[in-house]
Motif scaffolding. Sequence first.
Motif, PDB file in Angstrom:
ATOM      1  N   LYS A 111       0.981  -1.110  -0.084  1.00  0.00           N
ATOM      2  CA  LYS A 111       0.290   0.016   0.169  1.00  0.00           C
ATOM      3  C   LYS A 111       0.666   1.315  -0.173  1.00  0.00           C
ATOM      4  CE  LYS A 111      -4.142  -1.954   2.370  1.00  0.00           C
ATOM      5  NZ  LYS A 111      -4.863  -2.052   3.641  1.00  0.00           N
ATOM      6  N   THR A 112       1.923   1.230   0.812  1.00  0.00           N
ATOM      7  CA  THR A 112       2.906   2.428   0.776  1.00  0.00           C
ATOM      8  C   THR A 112       3.260   2.573  -0.429  1.00  0.00           C
ATOM      9  OG1 THR A 112       3.164   1.964   3.211  1.00  0.00           O
ATOM     10  CG2 THR A 112       4.805   3.317   2.088  1.00  0.00           C
ATOM     11  N   SER A 171       2.442   1.853  -3.477  1.00  0.00           N
ATOM     12  CA  SER A 171       1.397   1.950  -4.443  1.00  0.00           C
ATOM     13  C   SER A 171       0.698   3.576  -4.110  1.00  0.00           C
ATOM     14  CB  SER A 171       0.215   1.088  -4.449  1.00  0.00           C
ATOM     15  OG  SER A 171      -0.388   0.980  -3.233  1.00  0.00           O
ATOM     16  N   ALA A 172       0.854   3.965  -2.892  1.00  0.00           N
ATOM     17  CA  ALA A 172       0.623   5.370  -2.743  1.00  0.00           C
ATOM     18  C   ALA A 172       1.625   6.389  -3.170  1.00  0.00           C
ATOM     19  CB  ALA A 172       0.414   5.708  -1.261  1.00  0.00           C
TER      20      ALA A 172
END
Length: 447
Positions: free
Chosen positions: A390-391, A393-394
Amino acid sequence: MKLAVRTGRSARTSRTARIAAPVAALVIAGLTATSCAPQTSDNSSSGKDEKSGTLRVWLFQEVSNKPKEQVVNKTIDAFKKAHDGVKVTVEYIPVETRAQKIKAAFNDPKSAPDLMEFGNTDTAGYVKDGGLLDITKEFTDWNEAKDSDPTARQSVTVDGRVYGAPFFVGVRALYYRTDVFKELGLEPPKSQAELVDAAHTIRAAKPDLYGLAVGGAYTFGAMPFVWAHGGEIAVGKGGSYASSIDSAASQKGIKAYTSLFGDDNCPAAKCAGFGGNDTVTAFASGKAGMAIGGDFNYAAVEAGKVKGKFGVVPLPGVKEGSIAPAFAGGNNIGILKSTTHRTLAVDLMEQLASKETQGELFDAMGFLPTYTDVRADVAKKEPHIGPFVKTLSAGTKFVPASPAWSQIDASLVLPTMFQEIVSGKKDVAAASKDAAKKMNDAFGSAG
């Protein structure tokens, strides 16, 4: 660079790309950092290619190094069986003092290893120094290389030439004590304001713990605060870079991070000298309620006193629900230009950076593989890497794409800035202005 890993399990089962795609974005901006340094010769400066003797290898010392050693030893044993009579010695060197040791190796070939692990931020500088061997042909001919993440390949590329093999990729997130949070009625923070509040709450209720372990020498634990406030290390200018660490936005982020040094969270007297490993060690040993750590730290935390009592979430940004931009890191393995064993060194490099070894290093250490197919396998197998995915892709950040970064990093420009602030020697404006001047001097000298 963490994940819930189980040693001994194969990382190569399926070839789904479901999670590989966002992870592949991890160093889009960062891994282009190797495109600006001058090109060196294809040939070893020693002019020799001996097929016997001893290969010397330098690898980085991890917080918990034993699992890494076991994987490396297995790979080297297989290499030695295929090369009768060839010996291999491995030395694990501290990351914090690598600059001086590697510079000395470049200047004294007799003391230099044949192969070494190095951070992806160091590639351009090491090439400019003339220390790394151009292995473009061998890398191009290497069958497994075609499955490397394209951005990971860029991390070993300078002016279109290749100077090593990607070893692993990594990113940092927020580790927190689930038992402490439950006891105090806390929820994982969704903003930096909530993060600070949680840190102060933990410290007040449990003064034997740091609320959030922070470090004055932990550059990539600090920079997400700067980036989350809209700041930058530097911006492109006239084919080079100009520091922006003293901009108004950067100063807001610096203030947010340095405000965490104090008796109400992490006392400056103890924490000013902490680097990344120190903060992770504090958390793993049960001395902190939270810490910023990498996927590459997960195995060490899992092996610590907090085993079974921690979770990981993305480090929150300023706005509630946002994720702070993280540094897109990773390491490579390269061959020194001074080697007298080019062919053997290339073979060993390919074995150490192979799909098999990278899969085993994920199982043992939590290092994210650089191959898209292997990474897809481990992402499917281990859901614990979710916060790191998630990090990534953010959106991530990187250091300036300049060989000057090696000088800036080795000179401890940013750690000095943070330490001057938390020690009270300078205020944020003065310390950041001084840091910017040092950075601009380095950019100017690098051209």
